[in-house]
Write an enzyme that holds these catalytic residues in place. Structure first.
Site, short mmCIF file in Angstrom:
data_model
loop_
_atom_site.label_atom_id
_atom_site.label_comp_id
_atom_site.label_asym_id
_atom_site.label_seq_id
_atom_site.Cartn_x
_atom_site.Cartn_y
_atom_site.Cartn_z
N HIS A 1 -2.05 -22.81 55.78
CA HIS A 1 -0.92 -23.16 56.63
C HIS A 1 -0.84 -22.16 57.80
O HIS A 1 -1.02 -20.95 57.60
CB HIS A 1 0.39 -23.14 55.83
N GLU B 1 -1.97 -29.91 61.67
CA GLU B 1 -0.72 -29.22 62.01
C GLU B 1 -0.93 -28.42 63.28
O GLU B 1 -1.31 -27.23 63.22
CB GLU B 1 -0.35 -28.25 60.88
P1 PGA Z 1 8.03 -28.41 60.64
O1 PGA Z 1 6.92 -27.70 59.77
O2 PGA Z 1 8.24 -29.78 60.09
O3 PGA Z 1 9.23 -27.52 60.47
O4 PGA Z 1 7.55 -28.41 62.05
C1 PGA Z 1 5.80 -28.36 59.31
C2 PGA Z 1 5.02 -27.42 58.44
O5 PGA Z 1 5.05 -26.22 58.71
O6 PGA Z 1 4.35 -27.84 57.49
#
Ligand code: PGA
Length: 225
Positions: free
Chosen positions: A85, A149
């Site tokens: 992540h 992401e």
């Molecule tokens: P967010 O985060 O929905 O707050 O943008 C997504 C994540 O970090 O998995």
């Protein structure tokens, strides 16, 4: 095909809030994969949810104070691990090599891996993602799930446009010799989902900030299901 809904709670909610949340989440019939703060994983498992950890260590056991191993997670009933992540990289200096070792160790314990990839705001997505996939998945040919992401979209209330998201997901898919599932994560909420859900190549969503908000999840469910 039914979209995967993964909920990344990050480090939110205390124990009373978790117990209350579980009761409400059960009623929602969303069938999510929940990534709670690790000490609460057992509560979600007992409640019958598919449960993952937000991080894992790359040794099975030993003198590694503060860490949790894949074997320990598996023995509890955990079935998924979120690896790489962007917050782990940014805040805890997780390296590409550590990500690679974590994936190997998790797969060796028969855990399913959701691996995050994505570019930072000044990076070209193609080269950033290629570099990540090459180093994270070195020596690994077992199947995993990817979460795209983009670092610039996490917690920022901005999302990629339809064309870009489709392009990136197809680009990610081109690295795999199986039909890899690619989730999208970054500012998914009850508003953005209306736009995001038009992109057919997306296999599901990794929801962060609003994942602890049952009202938001209810609205997201209306759009996705
Ligand atoms: P967010 O985060 O929905 O707050 O943008 C997504 C994540 O970090 O998995």
């Amino acid at each position: 095909m039914e979209k995967i809904i993964a909920l990344n709670h990050k480090m939110n909610m205390d124990y009373d809030e978790v117990k209350n949340y579980i009761q409400k989440l059960k009623k929602l019939e969303l069938n999510p994969i929940v990534f709670p703060t690790s000490i609460y994983a057992i509560e979600f498992i007992k409640a019958g949810f598919k449960t993952g950890l937000q991080n894992i260590y790359y040794h099975s056991k030993g003198a590694y104070t503060g860490e949790v191993s894949p074997i320990q997670a598996k023995s509890l009933g955990v079935s998924y691990i979120l690896i790489g992540h962007p917050e782990r990289k940014e805040l805890f200096d997780e390296t590409d090599e550590e990500v690679n070792r974590k994936i190997k160790c998790a797969l060796d314990s028969d855990l399913k891996v959701i691996l995050c990839v994505g570019e930072d705001k000044d990076e070209d997505y193609k080269s950033a993602i290629k570099k990540q996939i090459d180093s994270y998945l070195k020596g690994i040919d077992r199947e995993i799930i990817i979460a795209y992401e983009p670092m610039w979209a996490i917690g920022k209330n901005i999302i990629p446009c339809h064309k870009k998201l489709e392009e990136v997901i197809n680009y990610i898919k081109s690295f795999f010799n199986y039909d890899v599932k690619v989730l999208y994560g970054g500012s998914v909420n009850s508003e953005s989902i209306k736009t995001l859900n038009d992109v057919n190549v997306v296999s599901g969503y990794l929801i962060g900030t609003v994942s602890t908000d049952i009202n938001e999840l209810e609205k997201i469910k209306e759009v996705v299901k």
